[in-house]
Structure formats: structure tokens, C-alpha cells
Write a protein that holds these residues in place. Structure first.
Motif, PDB file in Angstrom:
ATOM      1  N   ARG A 160       0.833  -1.214   0.000  1.00 12.75           N
ATOM      2  CA  ARG A 160       0.000   0.000   0.000  1.00 12.75           C
ATOM      3  C   ARG A 160       0.860   1.255   0.000  1.00 12.75           C
ATOM      4  O   ARG A 160       0.558   2.232  -0.680  1.00 12.75           O
ATOM      5  CB  ARG A 160      -0.946   0.006   1.205  1.00 12.75           C
ATOM      6  N   MET A 161       1.952   1.222   0.747  1.00 15.60           N
ATOM      7  CA  MET A 161       2.823   2.399   0.804  1.00 15.60           C
ATOM      8  C   MET A 161       3.584   2.586  -0.507  1.00 15.60           C
ATOM      9  O   MET A 161       3.796   3.717  -0.939  1.00 15.60           O
ATOM     10  CB  MET A 161       3.763   2.291   1.993  1.00 15.60           C
ATOM     11  N   LEU A 162       3.963   1.492  -1.152  1.00  9.94           N
ATOM     12  CA  LEU A 162       4.606   1.582  -2.464  1.00  9.94           C
ATOM     13  C   LEU A 162       3.648   2.178  -3.490  1.00  9.94           C
ATOM     14  O   LEU A 162       4.040   3.002  -4.318  1.00  9.94           O
ATOM     15  CB  LEU A 162       5.080   0.202  -2.925  1.00  9.94           C
ATOM     16  N   GLU A 163       2.373   1.757  -3.438  1.00  4.50           N
ATOM     17  CA  GLU A 163       1.360   2.303  -4.352  1.00  4.50           C
ATOM     18  C   GLU A 163       1.218   3.806  -4.149  1.00  4.50           C
ATOM     19  O   GLU A 163       1.203   4.567  -5.113  1.00  4.50           O
ATOM     20  CB  GLU A 163       0.010   1.616  -4.119  1.00  4.50           C
ATOM     21  N   ARG A 164       1.080   4.230  -2.900  1.00  4.89           N
ATOM     22  CA  ARG A 164       0.916   5.660  -2.609  1.00  4.89           C
ATOM     23  C   ARG A 164       2.111   6.473  -3.075  1.00  4.89           C
ATOM     24  O   ARG A 164       1.959   7.606  -3.536  1.00  4.89           O
ATOM     25  CB  ARG A 164       0.696   5.884  -1.108  1.00  4.89           C
ATOM     26  N   ALA A 165       3.302   5.901  -2.948  1.00  2.00           N
ATOM     27  CA  ALA A 165       4.526   6.614  -3.329  1.00  2.00           C
ATOM     28  C   ALA A 165       4.787   6.520  -4.836  1.00  2.00           C
ATOM     29  O   ALA A 165       5.645   7.234  -5.358  1.00  2.00           O
ATOM     30  CB  ALA A 165       5.714   6.050  -2.570  1.00  2.00           C
ATOM     31  N   GLY A 166       4.049   5.645  -5.534  1.00  2.00           N
ATOM     32  CA  GLY A 166       4.262   5.461  -6.966  1.00  2.00           C
ATOM     33  C   GLY A 166       5.606   4.820  -7.278  1.00  2.00           C
ATOM     34  O   GLY A 166       6.163   5.029  -8.353  1.00  2.00           O
ATOM     35  N   LEU A 167       6.123   4.037  -6.358  1.00  2.00           N
ATOM     36  CA  LEU A 167       7.429   3.394  -6.524  1.00  2.00           C
ATOM     37  C   LEU A 167       7.238   1.990  -7.095  1.00  2.00           C
ATOM     38  O   LEU A 167       6.648   1.124  -6.458  1.00  2.00           O
ATOM     39  CB  LEU A 167       8.144   3.335  -5.167  1.00  2.00           C
ATOM     40  N   ARG A 168       7.715   1.792  -8.324  1.00  2.00           N
ATOM     41  CA  ARG A 168       7.567   0.502  -9.004  1.00  2.00           C
ATOM     42  C   ARG A 168       8.923  -0.103  -9.300  1.00  2.00           C
ATOM     43  O   ARG A 168       9.922   0.600  -9.385  1.00  2.00           O
ATOM     44  CB  ARG A 168       6.778   0.677 -10.289  1.00  2.00           C
ATOM     45  N   ASP A 169       8.913  -1.420  -9.480  1.00  2.00           N
ATOM     46  CA  ASP A 169      10.141  -2.180  -9.760  1.00  2.00           C
ATOM     47  C   ASP A 169      11.217  -1.916  -8.711  1.00  2.00           C
ATOM     48  O   ASP A 169      12.402  -1.785  -9.012  1.00  2.00           O
ATOM     49  CB  ASP A 169      10.678  -1.861 -11.169  1.00  2.00           C
ATOM     50  N   HIS A 170      10.780  -1.839  -7.449  1.00  2.00           N
ATOM     51  CA  HIS A 170      11.683  -1.583  -6.336  1.00  2.00           C
ATOM     52  C   HIS A 170      11.170  -2.368  -5.126  1.00  2.00           C
ATOM     53  O   HIS A 170      10.068  -2.100  -4.656  1.00  2.00           O
ATOM     54  CB  HIS A 170      11.712  -0.084  -6.030  1.00  2.00           C
ATOM     55  N   VAL A 171      11.939  -3.339  -4.667  1.00  2.00           N
ATOM     56  CA  VAL A 171      11.528  -4.141  -3.514  1.00  2.00           C
ATOM     57  C   VAL A 171      11.953  -3.442  -2.228  1.00  2.00           C
ATOM     58  O   VAL A 171      13.023  -2.836  -2.166  1.00  2.00           O
ATOM     59  CB  VAL A 171      12.107  -5.580  -3.577  1.00  2.00           C
ATOM     60  N   ILE A 172      11.068  -3.487  -1.240  1.00  2.00           N
ATOM     61  CA  ILE A 172      11.386  -2.991   0.093  1.00  2.00           C
ATOM     62  C   ILE A 172      11.181  -4.146   1.068  1.00  2.00           C
ATOM     63  O   ILE A 172      10.148  -4.814   1.049  1.00  2.00           O
ATOM     64  CB  ILE A 172      10.515  -1.782   0.495  1.00  2.00           C
ATOM     65  N   VAL A 173      12.204  -4.366   1.911  1.00  2.00           N
ATOM     66  CA  VAL A 173      12.177  -5.431   2.911  1.00  2.00           C
ATOM     67  C   VAL A 173      12.263  -4.796   4.291  1.00  2.00           C
ATOM     68  O   VAL A 173      13.192  -4.028   4.571  1.00  2.00           O
ATOM     69  CB  VAL A 173      13.359  -6.412   2.727  1.00  2.00           C
ATOM     70  N   VAL A 174      11.278  -5.114   5.142  1.00  2.00           N
ATOM     71  CA  VAL A 174      11.316  -4.658   6.531  1.00  2.00           C
ATOM     72  C   VAL A 174      11.715  -5.862   7.382  1.00  2.00           C
ATOM     73  O   VAL A 174      11.068  -6.898   7.345  1.00  2.00           O
ATOM     74  CB  VAL A 174       9.946  -4.093   6.981  1.00  2.00           C
ATOM     75  N   THR A 175      12.805  -5.694   8.116  1.00  2.00           N
ATOM     76  CA  THR A 175      13.349  -6.774   8.935  1.00  2.00           C
ATOM     77  C   THR A 175      13.041  -6.494  10.399  1.00  2.00           C
ATOM     78  O   THR A 175      13.217  -5.367  10.872  1.00  2.00           O
ATOM     79  CB  THR A 175      14.871  -6.879   8.726  1.00  2.00           C
ATOM     80  N   ARG A 176      12.588  -7.560  11.095  1.00  4.67           N
ATOM     81  CA  ARG A 176      12.292  -7.428  12.529  1.00  4.67           C
ATOM     82  C   ARG A 176      13.029  -8.515  13.295  1.00  4.67           C
ATOM     83  O   ARG A 176      13.013  -9.679  12.914  1.00  4.67           O
ATOM     84  CB  ARG A 176      10.794  -7.578  12.788  1.00  4.67           C
ATOM     85  N   TRP A 177      13.680  -8.068  14.364  1.00 10.30           N
ATOM     86  CA  TRP A 177      14.253  -8.989  15.327  1.00 10.30           C
ATOM     87  C   TRP A 177      13.344  -8.916  16.551  1.00 10.30           C
ATOM     88  O   TRP A 177      13.292  -7.892  17.232  1.00 10.30           O
ATOM     89  CB  TRP A 177      15.681  -8.587  15.686  1.00 10.30           C
ATOM     90  N   TYR A 178      12.606  -9.993  16.809  1.00 11.01           N
ATOM     91  CA  TYR A 178      11.602 -10.029  17.868  1.00 11.01           C
ATOM     92  C   TYR A 178      12.251  -9.862  19.232  1.00 11.01           C
ATOM     93  O   TYR A 178      13.256 -10.501  19.545  1.00 11.01           O
ATOM     94  CB  TYR A 178      10.844 -11.361  17.795  1.00 11.01           C
ATOM     95  N   GLY A 179      11.655  -9.008  20.043  1.00  6.58           N
ATOM     96  CA  GLY A 179      12.223  -8.690  21.350  1.00  6.58           C
ATOM     97  C   GLY A 179      11.563  -9.370  22.529  1.00  6.58           C
ATOM     98  O   GLY A 179      11.897  -9.091  23.670  1.00  6.58           O
ATOM     99  N   GLY A 180      10.600 -10.258  22.285  1.00  4.93           N
ATOM    100  CA  GLY A 180       9.999 -11.000  23.378  1.00  4.93           C
ATOM    101  C   GLY A 180       8.620 -10.517  23.810  1.00  4.93           C
ATOM    102  O   GLY A 180       7.947 -11.189  24.582  1.00  4.93           O
ATOM    103  N   THR A 181       8.190  -9.355  23.310  1.00  4.58           N
ATOM    104  CA  THR A 181       6.865  -8.833  23.662  1.00  4.58           C
ATOM    105  C   THR A 181       6.066  -8.639  22.377  1.00  4.58           C
ATOM    106  O   THR A 181       6.529  -7.990  21.443  1.00  4.58           O
ATOM    107  CB  THR A 181       6.982  -7.468  24.378  1.00  4.58           C
ATOM    108  N   LYS A 182       4.853  -9.215  22.362  1.00  6.47           N
ATOM    109  CA  LYS A 182       3.991  -9.041  21.184  1.00  6.47           C
ATOM    110  C   LYS A 182       3.558  -7.591  21.087  1.00  6.47           C
ATOM    111  O   LYS A 182       3.222  -6.961  22.081  1.00  6.47           O
ATOM    112  CB  LYS A 182       2.788  -9.964  21.270  1.00  6.47           C
TER     113      LYS A 182
END
Length: 121
Positions: A74-96
């Protein structure tokens, strides 16, 4: 590949964001392999991603973080960014985080898009 580490921390979980050109599913797979060559990213709890191809095809992967790929798309659509992958990485800290995890994904994507050449500054 562009990476921004330590974008945000929330209740012990730490987040980073990475991105780069990707014009096909094969490019996405290659990008993810390159990212995970770094042991730190390979051991992350989640590497959620999204890409909008130039023909309008949306591709996403939640990597166990249900719904995160759609937030990125959804954020890529709003920004009009195509042919560009975005990866969000999370290291879980023990609390949901509940619904706050989506806000953290948005924070990461926004940080990436805002520092993208030609993007909002």
C-alpha cells in the motif's frame, strides 16, 4: 542494495529496512538471498517484503509477520514506486506488539521512501 539499520525499536523488537531494484520475482528472490548472506539478517525473526512491478503486478511476502507485506505494498502504491523491492526486517524482542507492529512497518517504509533519491526529503 540500500539498508537503513536501527530505524525503530519497540518493546525490545528492533527494525531495519532495505531496498533495491527488482523487475521480476526472480529479482526479488536474488535480493532476498543477497540480504540473507548477512548472517544478522538471515537470523532475523521476519523479513517481510513487497514490490509493485511496472506492469502493476503486486508481489509480497509476510515471512510470518501476517499482513506486513500488504502494508508495504500500500505504501509503495501511494509513493508510486515501481520495480523496487522494500524489505522490513524485525528482530523479535519478546513482547507481542499487536497492531503496533503495522505502525513500525510503516515507520520503516516511510524512512526508506523519504531518503530515496528523488523522494520526499
Amino acid at each position: 542494495m540500500r539498508q537503513i539499520e536501527n530505524v525503530v525499536s519497540d518493546r525490545g523488537s528492533k527494525y531495519a529496512v532495505s531496498g533495491g531494484p527488482a523487475a521480476s520475482r526472480g529479482d526479488v528472490d536474488d535480493f532476498l538471498k543477497a540480504l540473507k548472506r548477512n548472517r544478522k539478517y538471515a537470523r532475523a525473526t521476519h523479513n517481510s517484503w513487497g514490490v509493485l512491478l511496472s506492469d502493476g503486478t503486486p508481489l509480497k511476502g509476510d515471512d510470518g509477520e501476517s499482513g506486513a507485506g500488504m502494508v508495504i505494498l500500500r505504501m509503495l502504491e501511494r509513493a508510486g514506486l515501481r520495480d523496487h523491492v522494500i524489505v522490513v526486517t524485525r528482530w523479535y524482542g519478546g513482547t507481542k506488539l499487536g497492531g503496533d507492529r503495522f505502525r513500525r512497518v510503516q515507520d520503516c517504509v516511510r524512512a526508506y521512501i523519504d531518503t530515496q533519491p528523488g523522494g520526499p526529503a
